[in-house]
Design an enzyme around this catalytic site. Structure first.
Site, short mmCIF file in Angstrom:
data_model
loop_
_atom_site.label_atom_id
_atom_site.label_comp_id
_atom_site.label_asym_id
_atom_site.label_seq_id
_atom_site.Cartn_x
_atom_site.Cartn_y
_atom_site.Cartn_z
CE LYS A 18 2.57 25.32 -18.14
NZ LYS A 18 2.10 26.46 -17.33
CB THR A 19 3.44 21.20 -12.89
OG1 THR A 19 4.23 22.03 -13.74
CG2 THR A 19 4.34 20.21 -12.18
CG ASP A 47 6.55 24.76 -18.44
OD1 ASP A 47 5.43 25.16 -18.10
OD2 ASP A 47 7.48 25.53 -18.69
NE ARG A 69 7.80 28.03 -10.15
CZ ARG A 69 7.11 27.89 -11.27
NH1 ARG A 69 7.06 26.72 -11.87
NH2 ARG A 69 6.47 28.90 -11.78
CE LYS A 98 8.04 29.08 -18.36
NZ LYS A 98 7.18 27.95 -18.74
NE ARG A 107 8.09 33.22 -16.37
CZ ARG A 107 7.10 34.03 -16.72
NH1 ARG A 107 7.35 35.11 -17.46
NH2 ARG A 107 5.86 33.77 -16.37
N1 LIG Z 1 -8.48 22.90 -9.75
C1 LIG Z 1 -7.17 23.02 -9.80
N2 LIG Z 1 -6.47 22.51 -10.83
C2 LIG Z 1 -5.15 22.65 -10.88
N3 LIG Z 1 -4.39 23.25 -9.94
C3 LIG Z 1 -5.02 23.77 -8.86
C4 LIG Z 1 -6.43 23.67 -8.76
N4 LIG Z 1 -6.78 24.27 -7.60
C5 LIG Z 1 -5.65 24.69 -7.02
N5 LIG Z 1 -4.58 24.40 -7.76
C6 LIG Z 1 -3.18 24.77 -7.43
O1 LIG Z 1 -2.72 25.65 -8.44
C7 LIG Z 1 -1.34 25.46 -8.69
C8 LIG Z 1 -1.11 25.07 -10.14
O2 LIG Z 1 0.26 25.17 -10.36
P1 LIG Z 1 1.08 24.31 -11.41
O3 LIG Z 1 0.48 22.97 -11.59
O4 LIG Z 1 2.50 24.40 -10.99
O5 LIG Z 1 0.83 25.19 -12.71
P2 LIG Z 1 1.73 25.39 -13.99
O6 LIG Z 1 2.53 24.15 -14.15
O7 LIG Z 1 0.74 25.60 -15.09
O8 LIG Z 1 2.55 26.60 -13.72
C9 LIG Z 1 -0.87 24.36 -7.76
O9 LIG Z 1 -0.32 24.96 -6.62
C10 LIG Z 1 -2.18 23.62 -7.44
O10 LIG Z 1 -2.14 22.99 -6.20
C1 LIG Z 2 8.76 28.42 -14.78
C2 LIG Z 2 7.67 28.98 -15.13
O1 LIG Z 2 6.65 28.25 -15.69
P1 LIG Z 2 5.37 27.51 -15.16
O2 LIG Z 2 4.90 28.27 -13.96
O3 LIG Z 2 4.46 27.59 -16.32
O4 LIG Z 2 5.71 26.10 -14.78
C3 LIG Z 2 7.55 30.45 -15.05
O5 LIG Z 2 6.55 30.96 -15.55
O6 LIG Z 2 8.48 31.10 -14.51
MN LIG Z 3 4.64 24.11 -14.32
#
Ligand SMILES: Nc1ncnc2c1ncn2[C@@H]1O[C@H](COP(=O)(O)OP(=O)(O)O)[C@@H](O)[C@H]1O
Ligand SMILES: C=C(OP(=O)(O)O)C(=O)O
Ligand SMILES: [Mn+2]
Length: 532
Positions: free
Chosen positions: A243-244, A258, A324, A200, A60
Site C-alpha cells: 500500500k505505502t 493506509d 518503520r 490502528k 502488533r
Molecule cells: N512487487 C512489489 N510491490 C510492492 N512492494 C514490494 C514488491 N516487491 C517487494 N516489495 C516490498 O514489500 C514491502 C511492501 O511494504 P509496504 O509498502 O510498507 O506495505 P503496506 O503499506 O501495505 O504495509 C516493501 O518493503 C517493498 O519494498
Molecule cells: C501499521 C501497520 O500497517 P501497515 O503495515 O498496513 O502499513 C500494521 O499492520 O501494524
Molecule cells: Mn503501509
C-alpha cells in the site's frame, strides 16, 4: 524549556484523570523530539530525525486486542474476530491504569481522524512516551491552533507501555492489552511500545463508527491523477502488501498510505501521515520515502544505526523486519493538500501470494471483486504481527481482518453498493511471489508491478487483450508495456508447470473452503463468481 504550547480548556482532570506528574498539552514536533531525547527515549538522527526502539514488541499484538462486550455492542461486533472483555474488567483496567499513572509525566495531543470535516472524529491521545505523542501528531490529523482551546474529544486513548495488565483481573490474555470501550469512549493500551497500535486503534474505532453513517472505511492507500482528484485509485492490502510503496508514485498525487473512508462525496484519508516499512528501502527505487528518513522529526522505529555516524542500516533486521519510519504526508513531494479524492475510478486489491500462483494483475468483475474482498487472500509478512517470521498465507477478510470490529458483510455490502453506483474498475494485483512459491521463486519485481498499475490507472490496460484464467475465472492481460509477457502467465514462470498446476489446485481448494463461511450472506452473482 517552555513546555505546553496550547493548554486546552478541557484538562485531563476534567475527564477524571488526576494526580499525574507534569502533563504536557499539545507540544509541537520539535518540542516532542527535544523532550524525548532529554528523557532518554531515543537519539537524534541525521537531518533531525528521531531514532528509537520499542523493546520486546516490534509489531502488533492482535491477540491482545479486546472489545468491551455490553448490550450496545452485543449484536454489532463480530465476536469471532474480536476478543471480548467484560465491562467490569475494563473498569478495573481503567482504575488500575490511571492509578499506575499517578506521579508520572504524560503527553496529551488533541488530534482528529478523518480529513473530511463532515466526518472527522476528535481524538485525545494521552501517552507516557513523548515520542508516541510525536508519532500521533504525524499519523493523525492536526486541528488548527484556534480549535485547540475548545477541543472536546469524542474518544480518548491512553497509551501506557509501563503498565502491565493482569489477565485474572482484567479479563485479557497477557500483560499486553489493547482494550476498546465504545460505550465509555475510551481505548486503553498497555504493555507494548510498538507505535502502530496507536494508529490502528483509531482505525478500528472508525471502522466501527463510520458504516452506520453509510461510509465505507477501507484498509487501503489512495492516490489520484495529477491535476485531477476525480481520477482516484485505492489500493486495498493487508500489512506488507505494498500500500505505502505503490501509492507513492511520482506520476500521481498521494492522498494517503493506509486508511481511508468512502463517503457520498468521494474518498478521504483518515490520517495525516505515513508509516512506511524501511527494510531494504532503496534510494533509487523509493526516493521519496528514503528521503524522509533524514528529515526533521521523522520517527525511525527499530532500525539499527551506527552510533558514531548515525548512518541507518536498511538491511539489518536483527531488531525486526518490521522496521518503520513515520512522517507527515507533506514530506512526500506530490502529496495532496486536502487528502481528499473523488469516487475511485480504479480499485486495486493487493495480495502477497506466497504460493507464486496468482498472476501479477487480473481484472475483476464487480462480483469477483466482492468475492476477493470477502476472501482477503494474502500473506502475513515477517514482523508485522508477533510471531510471524516468514510469509504466512492467510485469508484476512476486507484485507484487514485485525481492524474490523463488524462482520465482513457489513463492509462488503457498502463496497458493493459504492462500486455499483460509481462504476469503478477492479483489479487483483499479486505483489508476492513469481516463478515458484516462497523459498524457490522470487518476489514480484516492483518495476513490473508499477508498470502494470500505470497501465491499469491510465486506462491503457483495459484496451488490450485478456485471457480467462482457468483456475480463478478472472481476466488476465496477455501483454503490457514495460512488462515481460511471460510474467503475466505465472504457469510459464515456474520451472515445472505441473508443480504450478498442483499448487494452483491447492489454492483453489483453500479459497473454496474459506468462502463457505460467507455463502449464507451473499448475493447470487457473488456465488456465481466463487472459485472452486
Ligand atoms: N512487487 C512489489 N510491490 C510492492 N512492494 C514490494 C514488491 N516487491 C517487494 N516489495 C516490498 O514489500 C514491502 C511492501 O511494504 P509496504 O509498502 O510498507 O506495505 P503496506 O503499506 O501495505 O504495509 C516493501 O518493503 C517493498 O519494498
Ligand atoms: C501499521 C501497520 O500497517 P501497515 O503495515 O498496513 O502499513 C500494521 O499492520 O501494524
Ligand atoms: Mn503501509
Amino acid at each position: 524549556m517552555d513546555h505546553g504550547t496550547v493548554n486546552p480548556k478541557m484538562k485531563l482532570q476534567d475527564q477524571g484523570i488526576s494526580g499525574l506528574g507534569h502533563v504536557y498539552y499539545n507540544l509541537l514536533e520539535q518540542e516532542l523530539v527535544d523532550v524525548a531525547v532529554e528523557r532518554g527515549e531515543g537519539t537524534l538522527g541525521k537531518g533531525g530525525a528521531f531514532l528509537t526502539t520499542t523493546g520486546q514488541f516490534t509489531g502488533r499484538s492482535p491477540k491482545d486486542k479486546h472489545v468491551v462486550r455490553t448490550p450496545s455492542t452485543e449484536n454489532t461486533i463480530w465476536w469471532d474476530n474480536n476478543a471480548p472483555m467484560a465491562p467490569e474488567a475494563f473498569d478495573r483496567l481503567y482504575d488500575d491504569m490511571t492509578a499506575h499513572m499517578k506521579g508520572r509525566d504524560y503527553f496529551v495531543e488533541d488530534l482528529y481522524g478523518g480529513a473530511d470535516p463532515a466526518h472527522r472524529l476528535d481524538v485525545r491521545i494521552v501517552t507516557e512516551l513523548a515520542w508516541h505523542g510525536l508519532f500521533c501528531r504525524h499519523l493523525l490529523r492536526r486541528p488548527e491552533v484556534s480549535e485547540l482551546d475548545s477541543f472536546s474529544p469524542d474518544f480518548t486513548i491512553i497509551n501506557c507501555p509501563s503498565f502491565k495488565a493482569d489477565p485474572e483481573r482484567h479479563d485479557c490474555r497477557s500483560d499486553t492489552v489493547i482494550a476498546l470501550n465504545f460505550d465509555r469512549k475510551l481505548i486503553l493500551i498497555g504493555g507494548t511500545e510498538y507505535a502502530g497500535e496507536n494508529k490502528k486503534s483509531v482505525f478500528t474505532l472508525l471502522n466501527y463508527i463510520l458504516p452506520e453513517k453509510g461510509i465505507m472505511p477501507m484498509h487501503c492507500s489512495a492516490n489520484h491523477a495529477k491535476g485531477n482528484p476525480v481520477d482516484a485509485a485505492v489500493f486495498f492490502g493487508l500489512s506488507g502488501t505494498g500500500k505505502t510503496t505503490l501509492s507513492a508514485d511520482p506520476n500521481r498525487v498521494l492522498i494517503g498510505d493506509d486508511e481511508h473512508g468512502w463517503s457520498e462525496r468521494g474518498i478521504f484519508n483518515f490520517e495525516g501521515g505515513c508509516y512506511a516499512k524501511t527494510i531494504g528501502l532503496d534510494p533509487e527505487a523509493e526516493p521519496e520515502i528514503y528521503a524522509t528518513t533524514q528529515m526533521p522529526h521523522t520517527v525511525i522505529e527499530n532500525m539499527v544505526f551506527d552510533p558514531e555516524t548515525l548512518e541507518l542500516d536498511f538491511e539489518d533486521d536483527s531488531l525486526t523486519a518490521n522496521m518503520r519510519c513515520a512522517y507527515p504526508l507533506h514530506y512526500i513531494d506530490n502529496a495532496s493538500e486536502t487528502a481528499l479524492g473523488g469516487h475511485p475510478k480504479n480499485i486495486i486489491m493487493l495480495t502477497c501470494d506466497a504460493f507464486g500462483v496468482l498472476p501479477p494483475i487480473a481484472r475483476l468483475t464487480p462480483a469477483q471483486a466482492m468475492y476477493h474482498f470477502l476472501s482477503g487472500f494474502t500473506s502475513k509478512v515477517a514482523g508485522t504481527e508477533r510471531g510471524v517470521t516468514e510469509p504466512e498465507p492467510t485469508f484476512s477478510t476486507c484485507f484487514g481482518a485485525p481492524f474490523m470490529p463488524r462482520r465482513p458483510e457489513v463492509y462488503g455490502e457498502l463496497l458493493r453498493q459504492k462500486i455499483a453506483s460509481h462504476g469503478a474498475t477492479c483489479w487483483l494485483v499479486n505483489t508476492g511471489w513469481t516463478g515458484g512459491a516462497y523459498g524457490t521463486g522470487s518476489r514480484m519485481p516492483i518495476q513490473a508491478t508499477r508498470a502494470l498499475l500505470t497501465a491499469a490507472l491510465d486506462g491503457s490496460l483495459v484496451e488490450g487483450q485478456f485471457r480467462k484464467d482457468a483456475n480463478f475465472g478472472f481476466d488476465v492481460p496477455v501483454t503490457c508495456a514495460g512488462v515481460d509477457d511471460k510474467l503475466l502467465s505465472p504457469r510459464d514462470t515456474w520451472a515445472d508447470p505441473s508443480a504450478y498446476d498442483a499448487q494452483a489446485q491447492k489454492l483453489v481448494d483453500m479459497f473454496a473452503e474459506n468462502f463457505t463461511q460467507y455463502v449464507p450472506y451473499i448475493n447470487e452473482d457473488v456465488k456465481a463468481a466463487a472459485i472452486g
